[in-house]
Write a protein that holds these residues in place. Structure first.
Motif, mmCIF file in Angstrom:
data_model
loop_
_atom_site.group_PDB
_atom_site.id
_atom_site.type_symbol
_atom_site.label_atom_id
_atom_site.label_comp_id
_atom_site.label_asym_id
_atom_site.label_seq_id
_atom_site.Cartn_x
_atom_site.Cartn_y
_atom_site.Cartn_z
ATOM 1 N N LYS A 1 26.559 12.700 -9.780
ATOM 2 C CA LYS A 1 25.485 13.458 -9.879
ATOM 3 C C LYS A 1 25.122 14.025 -11.034
ATOM 4 O O LYS A 1 26.037 14.751 -11.856
ATOM 5 C CB LYS A 1 25.780 14.751 -8.770
ATOM 6 N N SER A 2 24.113 13.561 -11.635
ATOM 7 C CA SER A 2 23.778 13.807 -13.280
ATOM 8 C C SER A 2 22.244 13.246 -13.465
ATOM 9 O O SER A 2 21.927 12.352 -12.885
ATOM 10 C CB SER A 2 24.779 13.430 -14.022
ATOM 11 N N HIS A 3 21.458 14.139 -13.763
ATOM 12 C CA HIS A 3 20.201 13.953 -14.275
ATOM 13 C C HIS A 3 20.012 13.005 -15.463
ATOM 14 O O HIS A 3 19.041 12.351 -15.694
ATOM 15 C CB HIS A 3 19.341 15.100 -14.451
ATOM 16 N N GLY B 1 18.654 12.361 -9.709
ATOM 17 C CA GLY B 1 19.825 13.253 -9.978
ATOM 18 C C GLY B 1 21.011 12.456 -9.960
ATOM 19 O O GLY B 1 22.186 13.129 -9.815
ATOM 20 N N ILE B 2 20.881 11.071 -9.978
ATOM 21 C CA ILE B 2 22.154 10.441 -9.901
ATOM 22 C C ILE B 2 22.255 9.515 -11.283
ATOM 23 O O ILE B 2 21.323 8.951 -11.703
ATOM 24 C CB ILE B 2 22.130 9.481 -8.813
ATOM 25 N N TYR C 1 32.201 15.691 -12.863
ATOM 26 C CA TYR C 1 31.121 14.587 -12.502
ATOM 27 C C TYR C 1 31.926 13.757 -11.336
ATOM 28 O O TYR C 1 32.229 12.444 -11.561
ATOM 29 C CB TYR C 1 30.679 13.660 -13.456
ATOM 30 N N LEU D 1 30.207 10.354 -6.129
ATOM 31 C CA LEU D 1 29.680 10.625 -5.161
ATOM 32 C C LEU D 1 30.196 9.923 -3.623
ATOM 33 O O LEU D 1 30.595 8.913 -3.862
ATOM 34 C CB LEU D 1 28.226 9.830 -5.256
ATOM 35 N N SER E 1 32.008 16.396 -0.693
ATOM 36 C CA SER E 1 31.382 15.360 0.201
ATOM 37 C C SER E 1 32.132 15.336 1.416
ATOM 38 O O SER E 1 33.496 15.381 1.729
ATOM 39 C CB SER E 1 31.386 13.948 -0.305
#
Length: 272
Positions: free
Chosen positions: A162-164, A208-209, A233, A236, A244
């Motif tokens: 998850k990271s912009h 956002g991935i 980070y 996912l 998750s």
């Protein structure tokens, strides 16, 4: 085992060639005492000199792996008489925890490959998909183990987090040990073993991935998962190191590169 001598070993003794491959003392001694070594079908000893194009025969003891055959095929990306690169599906274990199991990649490999000896050079987590290197005889296994230890085998992984924004290129050098509160987990621990992961590239995928490309300098259990979680980070879909609830780990071993120890050719396999 037959080795076709390349220019890299021209005018060397057999012993010097084997030393260049870092053959351990015990198998080296066994070969030194052997009367069955030949060069071009002529009797030889470890002191004999080899030349480019020679056919060297080394009497390697036959060994069989103890894995049961699953009678199921596995995908093979590369294979020769010495080694193979296999594709491990998501959710399949690399090897059985006990020899009564018969539904792991090594069980499939015993059925698929032209060898009764198949042993992994490294391992992948059960939920990680990707390329796995295996040896097809114990002599090659020793060589490949040493190559892995000396970082002569490059293992490249891809993970989604998850990271912009893309993650910075960096080296994560954090020791990893067992989590005393969770038997299946590992954690960053000053009393753990040294673990080094390199983030070599990253790009934003949108929504956002970000995708991250990583290489391993060491091979600790859950290393990439622990290290990415440690810098904020987590991978996912990781039920152990993120929030998750799904077992949809977005991590794959997608490239293996090395110089073949026997043919001296560059081997490069990709998952795609």
């Amino acid at each position: 085992m037959i080795i076709n001598i390349t220019e890299a070993w021209d005018n060397m003794t057999i012993e010097a060639m084997l030393q260049s491959l870092h053959i351990p003392k015990k198998p080296m001694h066994e070969l030194r005492m052997s009367k069955a070594i030949t060069i071009n079908d002529e009797p030889a000893t470890l002191r004999s000199t080899i030349h480019t194009g020679d056919s060297l025969f080394l009497p390697i003891p036959e060994e069989k792996s103890a894995y049961k055959s699953s009678y199921r095929l596995c995908e093979v990306k590369y294979e020769d008489e010495h080694l193979a690169i296999l594709v491990k599906p998501k959710g399949v274990k690399t090897h059985p925890n006990d020899m009564s199991e018969s539904n792991t990649l090594l069980n499939h490999a015993i059925y698929t490959l032209d060898s009764e000896y198949v042993e992994p050079v490294h391992r992948l987590d059960q939920e990680t998909v990707g390329l796995l290197l295996v040896a097809k005889n114990p002599f090659i296994k020793k060589i490949l183990d040493r190559m892995l230890e000396d970082r002569q085998i490059t293992r490249t992984y891809r993970a989604k987090v998850k990271s912009h924004l893309p993650l910075k290129t960096q080296t994560i050098d954090l020791p990893i040990g067992k989590d005393k509160f969770h038997p299946n987990k590992r954690r960053v621990s000053q009393t753990g073993d040294r673990a080094v992961t390199h983030i070599v590239s990253s790009n934003a995928l949108g929504d956002g991935i970000a995708e991250v490309e990583l290489t391993l300098e060491t091979g600790r259990t859950h290393q990439i998962r622990v290290h990415l979680a440690a810098i904020g980070y987590p991978v996912l879909g990781d039920p152990l190191y993120s929030d998750s609830n799904l077992r949809q780990l977005s991590l794959e071993s997608y490239k293996l590169e090395f110089i073949h120890p026997i043919t001296q050719e560059k081997i490069a396999a990709t998952l795609d």
